[in-house]
Design an enzyme around this catalytic site. Sequence first.
Site, short mmCIF file in Angstrom:
data_model
loop_
_atom_site.label_atom_id
_atom_site.label_comp_id
_atom_site.label_asym_id
_atom_site.label_seq_id
_atom_site.Cartn_x
_atom_site.Cartn_y
_atom_site.Cartn_z
N ASP A 76 0.86 -1.19 0.00
CA ASP A 76 0.00 0.00 0.00
C ASP A 76 0.89 1.24 0.00
O ASP A 76 1.78 1.37 0.85
CB ASP A 76 -0.92 0.02 1.22
CG ASP A 76 -2.12 -0.90 1.06
OD1 ASP A 76 -2.21 -1.58 0.02
OD2 ASP A 76 -2.96 -0.95 1.98
N HIS A 127 -6.13 2.55 -4.97
CA HIS A 127 -6.34 2.64 -3.52
C HIS A 127 -7.21 3.85 -3.18
O HIS A 127 -7.21 4.30 -2.04
CB HIS A 127 -5.00 2.72 -2.81
CG HIS A 127 -5.03 2.33 -1.36
ND1 HIS A 127 -5.86 1.36 -0.85
CD2 HIS A 127 -4.32 2.82 -0.29
CE1 HIS A 127 -5.66 1.24 0.45
NE2 HIS A 127 -4.75 2.12 0.82
N HIS A 131 -8.49 8.35 -0.15
CA HIS A 131 -8.44 7.38 0.95
C HIS A 131 -9.60 7.54 1.93
O HIS A 131 -9.41 7.52 3.15
CB HIS A 131 -7.10 7.50 1.68
CG HIS A 131 -6.66 6.24 2.36
ND1 HIS A 131 -6.74 6.06 3.72
CD2 HIS A 131 -6.12 5.10 1.87
CE1 HIS A 131 -6.26 4.88 4.05
NE2 HIS A 131 -5.88 4.25 2.94
N HIS A 224 3.37 -2.19 3.98
CA HIS A 224 3.30 -0.76 3.71
C HIS A 224 4.69 -0.24 3.36
O HIS A 224 5.66 -0.52 4.08
CB HIS A 224 2.72 -0.02 4.92
CG HIS A 224 1.26 -0.24 5.11
ND1 HIS A 224 0.75 -1.39 5.69
CD2 HIS A 224 0.18 0.51 4.77
CE1 HIS A 224 -0.57 -1.31 5.72
NE2 HIS A 224 -0.95 -0.18 5.16
#
Length: 259
Positions: A76, A127, A131, A224
């Site tokens: 991510d 993504h 967010h 991450h």
Amino acid sequence: MKRLVLYVLLAIVATCTLPAQIEASPVTGAYHFGFKKSQNGQLPSIDQEGFKAILEQNDAIFLGDTKQKELYLTFDNGYENGFTPAILDVLRDKKVPAAFFVTGHYLKDQPELVKRMAAEGHVVGNHSWSHPDMTRISNDKIRTELDQVKTEINRLTGQQVSFLRPPRGIFNNRTLAESHAQGYVNVFWSVAYKDWDTNVQRGADYARQQVLKQLHPGAVILLHSVSKDNTEALGSIIDEARRQGYVFKHLDDLKTKSY
């Protein structure tokens, strides 16, 4: 009597405006993705989480083929913390494919890194633009969030975007169904640890142990890219996983979903 009439009028008004309120703030049964972690090579489970059927109905990914010793490496990328170039170097040198799920901020801030991801054969996934918790926004807003990212990834890389990681890991049947209708495969994960807090980094050995102890056939690994620990541990994680007989596969190869 006057007070009773006022209450009745307020109730009527509230009833009449309810559909608009639902569209503006459509929160219905939001889930935060979670799972029972793998131990000693056993498969993880979402049987007790309450959303297994929702994932199945919307063809979302939690696991790959659990009969094969295959791994899917995903990152991510909400923002760049200086580590993605080193991560890409390791993946290139080790010949490992990965998927990078990027936000609008990342696309605007790091277009050259996004181009490099695609040029080196990795998936660049959606993504969302800002967010958000998508269970709290309308379907029209969801489409806008995803279309902005999709358009920019395509402009930068020429890639068609077909994989989505729900921001914050929050979802419900509506958000999965809406994104699925737009052509996305929602990609969750079956290996993860608390790696996103840049103020709580515990060293490469810790990161290595946290990932390796959860490995299992068909694992979708979430890391991450803001984590210094992940960056320093990545090479040894790949080497040890391969030593154990695992093969790193491209997300496009993921055809069998297990629940």
